[in-house]
Design a protein around this motif. Structure first.
Motif, PDB file in Angstrom:
ATOM      1  N   HIS A  71       0.836  -1.206   0.000  1.00 37.28           N
ATOM      2  CA  HIS A  71       0.000   0.000   0.000  1.00 37.28           C
ATOM      3  C   HIS A  71       0.871   1.256   0.000  1.00 37.28           C
ATOM      4  N   GLU A  72       2.047   1.161   0.602  1.00 36.27           N
ATOM      5  CA  GLU A  72       2.967   2.302   0.666  1.00 36.27           C
ATOM      6  C   GLU A  72       3.726   2.498  -0.643  1.00 36.27           C
ATOM      7  N   ILE A  73       4.247   1.402  -1.209  1.00 35.96           N
ATOM      8  CA  ILE A  73       5.132   1.548  -2.372  1.00 35.96           C
ATOM      9  C   ILE A  73       4.422   1.376  -3.717  1.00 35.96           C
ATOM     10  N   ALA A  74       3.288   0.687  -3.737  1.00 39.17           N
ATOM     11  CA  ALA A  74       2.573   0.440  -4.995  1.00 39.17           C
ATOM     12  C   ALA A  74       1.072   0.408  -4.726  1.00 39.17           C
ATOM     13  N   PRO A  75       0.487   1.557  -4.376  1.00 35.33           N
ATOM     14  CA  PRO A  75      -0.937   1.587  -3.990  1.00 35.33           C
ATOM     15  C   PRO A  75      -1.903   1.148  -5.085  1.00 35.33           C
ATOM     16  N   GLY A  76      -1.422   1.092  -6.324  1.00 37.99           N
ATOM     17  CA  GLY A  76      -2.296   0.645  -7.408  1.00 37.99           C
ATOM     18  C   GLY A  76      -2.502  -0.856  -7.437  1.00 37.99           C
ATOM     19  N   ILE A  77      -1.650  -1.593  -6.730  1.00 43.52           N
ATOM     20  CA  ILE A  77      -1.781  -3.060  -6.671  1.00 43.52           C
ATOM     21  C   ILE A  77      -2.787  -3.415  -5.580  1.00 43.52           C
ATOM     22  N   LYS A  78      -3.781  -4.191  -5.929  1.00 43.49           N
ATOM     23  CA  LYS A  78      -4.816  -4.576  -4.969  1.00 43.49           C
ATOM     24  C   LYS A  78      -4.429  -5.897  -4.302  1.00 43.49           C
ATOM     25  N   VAL A  79      -4.705  -5.987  -3.009  1.00 50.06           N
ATOM     26  CA  VAL A  79      -4.385  -7.216  -2.266  1.00 50.06           C
ATOM     27  C   VAL A  79      -5.680  -7.864  -1.795  1.00 50.06           C
ATOM     28  N   LEU A  80      -5.841  -9.129  -2.141  1.00 56.45           N
ATOM     29  CA  LEU A  80      -6.972  -9.924  -1.668  1.00 56.45           C
ATOM     30  C   LEU A  80      -6.407 -10.957  -0.698  1.00 56.45           C
ATOM     31  N   ILE A  81      -6.764 -10.813   0.577  1.00 58.90           N
ATOM     32  CA  ILE A  81      -6.249 -11.703   1.618  1.00 58.90           C
ATOM     33  C   ILE A  81      -6.996 -13.036   1.584  1.00 58.90           C
ATOM     34  N   LEU A  82      -6.237 -14.136   1.616  1.00 61.64           N
ATOM     35  CA  LEU A  82      -6.799 -15.483   1.701  1.00 61.64           C
ATOM     36  C   LEU A  82      -6.531 -16.013   3.107  1.00 61.64           C
ATOM     37  N   ALA A 115     -14.954 -12.544  -6.543  1.00 57.06           N
ATOM     38  CA  ALA A 115     -14.228 -11.595  -5.694  1.00 57.06           C
ATOM     39  C   ALA A 115     -13.107 -10.917  -6.479  1.00 57.06           C
ATOM     40  N   ILE A 116     -12.385 -11.673  -7.279  1.00 57.90           N
ATOM     41  CA  ILE A 116     -11.294 -11.102  -8.075  1.00 57.90           C
ATOM     42  C   ILE A 116     -11.834 -10.034  -9.030  1.00 57.90           C
ATOM     43  N   HIS A 117     -12.915 -10.348  -9.716  1.00 54.71           N
ATOM     44  CA  HIS A 117     -13.498  -9.369 -10.641  1.00 54.71           C
ATOM     45  C   HIS A 117     -14.041  -8.151  -9.892  1.00 54.71           C
ATOM     46  N   HIS A 118     -14.642  -8.386  -8.737  1.00 53.97           N
ATOM     47  CA  HIS A 118     -15.218  -7.299  -7.943  1.00 53.97           C
ATOM     48  C   HIS A 118     -14.119  -6.357  -7.452  1.00 53.97           C
ATOM     49  N   VAL A 119     -13.029  -6.929  -6.957  1.00 57.38           N
ATOM     50  CA  VAL A 119     -11.887  -6.125  -6.490  1.00 57.38           C
ATOM     51  C   VAL A 119     -11.246  -5.394  -7.667  1.00 57.38           C
ATOM     52  N   MET A 120     -11.133  -6.074  -8.787  1.00 52.44           N
ATOM     53  CA  MET A 120     -10.531  -5.464  -9.971  1.00 52.44           C
ATOM     54  C   MET A 120     -11.338  -4.261 -10.449  1.00 52.44           C
ATOM     55  N   ALA A 121     -12.639  -4.277 -10.201  1.00 51.40           N
ATOM     56  CA  ALA A 121     -13.516  -3.168 -10.598  1.00 51.40           C
ATOM     57  C   ALA A 121     -13.410  -1.975  -9.642  1.00 51.40           C
ATOM     58  N   GLY A 122     -12.562  -2.118  -8.608  1.00 51.56           N
ATOM     59  CA  GLY A 122     -12.355  -1.008  -7.690  1.00 51.56           C
ATOM     60  C   GLY A 122     -13.185  -1.062  -6.425  1.00 51.56           C
ATOM     61  N   ASN A 123     -13.816  -2.196  -6.172  1.00 53.34           N
ATOM     62  CA  ASN A 123     -14.656  -2.347  -4.990  1.00 53.34           C
ATOM     63  C   ASN A 123     -13.944  -3.148  -3.900  1.00 53.34           C
ATOM     64  N   LEU A 124     -14.423  -3.000  -2.678  1.00 51.52           N
ATOM     65  CA  LEU A 124     -13.954  -3.849  -1.584  1.00 51.52           C
ATOM     66  C   LEU A 124     -14.789  -5.120  -1.561  1.00 51.52           C
ATOM     67  N   TYR A 125     -14.199  -6.209  -1.085  1.00 43.65           N
ATOM     68  CA  TYR A 125     -14.951  -7.468  -1.036  1.00 43.65           C
ATOM     69  C   TYR A 125     -14.658  -8.229   0.246  1.00 43.65           C
ATOM     70  N   ILE A 126     -15.717  -8.651   0.909  1.00 45.16           N
ATOM     71  CA  ILE A 126     -15.620  -9.560   2.047  1.00 45.16           C
ATOM     72  C   ILE A 126     -16.472 -10.766   1.708  1.00 45.16           C
ATOM     73  N   CYS A 127     -15.928 -11.959   1.836  1.00 48.68           N
ATOM     74  CA  CYS A 127     -16.644 -13.157   1.396  1.00 48.68           C
ATOM     75  C   CYS A 127     -17.984 -13.282   2.109  1.00 48.68           C
ATOM     76  N   SER A 128     -18.904 -13.973   1.469  1.00 50.34           N
ATOM     77  CA  SER A 128     -20.285 -14.020   1.947  1.00 50.34           C
ATOM     78  C   SER A 128     -20.408 -14.654   3.327  1.00 50.34           C
ATOM     79  N   GLU A 129     -19.545 -15.625   3.641  1.00 53.58           N
ATOM     80  CA  GLU A 129     -19.634 -16.295   4.940  1.00 53.58           C
ATOM     81  C   GLU A 129     -19.381 -15.316   6.091  1.00 53.58           C
ATOM     82  N   ILE A 130     -18.360 -14.477   5.935  1.00 55.64           N
ATOM     83  CA  ILE A 130     -18.080 -13.472   6.958  1.00 55.64           C
ATOM     84  C   ILE A 130     -19.135 -12.378   6.938  1.00 55.64           C
TER      85      ILE A 130
END
Length: 199
Positions: A71-82, A115-130
């Motif tokens: 987030h500090e060095i490359a804020p354009g890269i999105k991270v999806l935590i598994l 989730a990958i497509h949703h995040v790629m579109a610029g949205n936040l995503y939390i899986c449905s179970e959580i």
């Protein structure tokens, strides 16, 4: 083409993710590493993924630490935590440090692709179970503010239908069957509900 960097310390999980993602026509796994430190070094050396799929527990640098540094060095890269961890504190911590999403490894393959497509579109995503667990903690009779009322008024007819079915305890698949639509469409409406109601 969505470019993915896999950061996962278990070979069998990483290989499974690669196999799943490479079956998608619009997703390319451009590299894979066993820990966050190597993922960070790849980006420093010029690798430019769109999304990093990062395990939350990795040696040397974990997923949340990696998220913070990227987030500090490359804020354009999105991270999806598994993660295998359903604890909402981990979700909050990951999002605070800049994660674009939090996804349980126990969730479906279809939801991961969504989730990958949703995040790629610029949205936040939390899986449905959580998301369901967080929604279940909303008070039965909260004090409604003007902002809450405006959020409720902004819901579409279909979103209200889906919200009512969620409240009745139906799963995404059951809701899709009831409304004669796809599970992916239901998951999209569920994410819109989360964003509009801020829960």
């Amino acid at each position: 083409m969505i470019k993915i960097l896999l950061a996962e310390d278990h070979d069998i999980v990483r290989n499974g993710l690669r196999s799943l993602l490479e079956n998608q026509s619009d997703i390319q796994v451009i590299d894979e590493v066993p820990n966050g430190k190597e993922a960070l070094q790849k980006v420093i050396n010029g690798l430019t993924p769109d999304i990093v799929l990062a395990d939350i527990n990795m040696p040397e640098l974990d997923g949340i630490g990696l998220t913070e540094k990227l987030h500090e060095i490359a804020p354009g890269i999105k991270v999806l935590i598994l993660s295998m961890l359903e604890n909402e504190n981990y979700v909050l911590k990951a999002m605070t440090f800049g994660a674009a999403g939090y996804f349980l490894k126990s969730s479906s393959q279809e939801e991961l692709i969504f989730a990958i497509h949703h995040v790629m579109a610029g949205n936040l995503y939390i899986c449905s179970e959580i998301s369901l667990k967080l929604l279940a903690r909303v008070p039965q009779h909260p004090q409604n503010t003007e902002e809450d009322i405006r959020a409720a008024d902004s819901l579409s007819k279909r979103e209200k239908e889906i919200l009512a079915l969620i409240a009745d305890g139906y799963t995404n698949t059951e809701i899709a069957d009831i409304l004669f639509t796809s599970r992916r469409t239901v998951e999209g409406h569920r994410q819109n509900l989360i964003e509009k109601t801020r829960v």
